[in-house]
Enzyme design. Structure first.
Site: not given
Length: 501
Positions: A162, A214
């Site tokens: 990765s 939010k």
């Protein structure tokens, strides 16, 4: 706060010291500053330092060719930088600790090694499953940039997955061990919801917010479908960026990288996937790199790519540009971009995507192809290839020139010579295609066949035609071949060619 230096003071004063006088002056200037002394007097040298003078004396000594302490070990001119554990953004240290390595520390160590005159190359000793995406791409770009100054190699010892794979791909060369694990070119994201647990506990949490997104992904409620979709789009974009970076660094195509589907490859399979270059014993890594650097200093070449591997990568780059989705309807621009050395598939795709599609043409056969297959070209293939490579040359102009030129002596045709190559055995279909390519030579065909041995993939007729058209217009061997054949009998042809607009 002033440090407690009582143990140093006790050893420095009222005890015999074996110090060179000039260094003794620097030592006591530095120690005096730490003690808070306002001045230092050296009666034997008739020197008096005030506080600023003590600082200046110390700084002058430290700047006089004294390098800062290394945070890496140097063996045979190779700086070995450990990259272990979880990779994180802004760890704040130049060495791994607590199972983590910071991207900021890796870059800082590399920059120090680049400035170190005793370092000829850098080896990243990697044993990491990956880590944060934040900071990873900038760190990889810095590795790729700094490797232009000094060679930077990666050793997968034994895991480079990765984010660690991203850093390894940015290196000049990648070494793997028999049990190494490399790859995992993908992205993941997790979400935890405590909604059920809170409900059982009788706890109700109310989020008061302004802005529709939010509190997206908050842990106090199950993940809404639309928020999950947004997160999926984010990681898809991150994976695309990941694949494009690896492709740019290694020369692989983006499709080849994404085609791994984040698989992890062990040992030799990592090399076969194109993610690594050489299988070694980890104990030999430094000597292997040092030998390569010594060979390069003596005028040899870095054993990074053989001629066959280089040819295979170049063919892969060209075909990646010519056959990408963005090239459809923009074939002429794609051909031009493929002819630009150093143009990556990703760069070409971006340019093609921004360009307007070209207007369709009545015929799919190029003028160069028409010249090569006209009747007058029989026995005059090299001259025909030269004419086909000339800008603004048409088949109508080429025919009288070809007809006026004597035919070559009878002998094995180009096709027969190519089909007779050892490299053509088992790849007859590809050899036939190469023999039909305008401007193709026996040596060029040999290199392409050798590069594609055992790895050739079927291509469509349109793809083959597009690749042949590219080879016809970008093969320097064709032009050289035409010029090389000029003799007493061909002088008239050369003069006629030179007089053409």
């Amino acid at each position: 706060m002033r440090r407690n230096l009582s143990h140093i003071i006790a050893a420095a004063f009222n005890e015999p010291l074996l110090l060179e006088p000039a260094y003794a002056r620097v030592f006591f200037c530095a120690l005096g500053r730490e003690m808070g002394a306002a001045s230092l007097s050296v009666p034997q040298q008739q020197v008096q330092f005030d506080a600023p003078g003590m600082l200046a004396e110390t700084d002058e000594y430290m700047a006089g060719g004294k390098r800062p302490a290394r945070v890496y070990r140097v063996v045979n001119g190779i700086a070995v930088l450990p990259v272990t554990g979880t990779l994180v953004h802004r760890l704040g240290g130049m060495r791994p600790f607590s199972g983590m390595t910071g991207y900021d520390g890796i870059v800082a160590c590399l920059q120090q090694a680049m400035a170190d005159s005793q370092v000829r190359g850098v080896l990243l000793d990697i044993d990491s499953p990956g880590g944060q995406a934040a900071g990873a791409f900038d760190c990889a770009d810095m590795i790729y940039r700094l490797r232009q100054q000094k060679p930077v190699w990666a050793l997968c010892n034994d895991t480079a997955c990765s984010a660690a794979m991203l850093l390894a791909s940015a290196c000049s060369r990648r070494l793997v061990t028999q049990t190494s694990r490399i790859g995992s070119i993908g992205v993941m994201m997790s979400h935890v919801s405590y909604a059920g647990h809170l409900a059982q506990a009788g706890v109700d949490i109310t989020l008061i917010y302004s802005g529709a997104h939010k509190v997206d992904g908050n842990q106090f409620e199950a993940l809404p479908a639309e928020v999950r979709q947004d997160m999926q789009q984010r990681i898809d974009a991150a994976r695309r960026m990941f694949a494009e970076k690896v492709a740019m660094y290694t020369g692989l195509s983006v499709d080849a990288v994404t085609g791994t589907e984040a698989a992890v490859f062990e040992g030799q399979s990592g090399i076969e996937a194109g993610l690594a270059d050489e299988l070694i014993n980890a104990s030999d890594a430094i000597s292997v790199m040092a030998t390569a650097l010594n060979s390069n200093v003596r005028g040899g070449t870095m054993p990074q790519l053989t001629a066959t591997e280089a040819a295979a990568q170049e063919n892969q780059r060209v075909m990646g540009i010519l056959t990408c989705q963005e090239a459809k309807g923009r074939e002429q621009l794609a051909t031009m971009l493929a002819g630009q050395q150093g143009m990556s598939v990703e760069q070409a795709r971006a340019i093609l995507a921004a360009a307007a599609p070209q207007q369709p043409v009545a015929s799919t056969q190029s003028e160069a192809d028409r010249i090569m297959v006209c009747e007058e070209a029989n026995g005059r293939e090299q001259l025909a290839a030269t004419l086909a490579a000339m800008p603004e040359m048409t088949v109508e102009k080429a025919r009288p020139i070809l007809a006026a030129s004597p035919q070559a002596d009878a002998g094995p045709s180009l096709r027969d010579q190519i089909m007779a190559l050892d490299e053509a055995k088992g790849a007859e279909a590809q050899a036939e295609q190469l023999a039909a390519c305008p401007g193709m030579t026996v040596e060029s065909a040999r290199a392409v066949l050798a590069a594609g041995s055992g790895k050739a993939e079927p291509v469509s007729a349109s793809t083959t035609a597009m690749f042949e058209h590219f080879m016809a217009n970008h093969s320097p061997a064709a032009v050289q071949g035409g010029v090389a054949q000029t003799s007493a009998d061909g002088d008239a042809d050369v003069k006629m060619l030179m007089a053409m607009p």
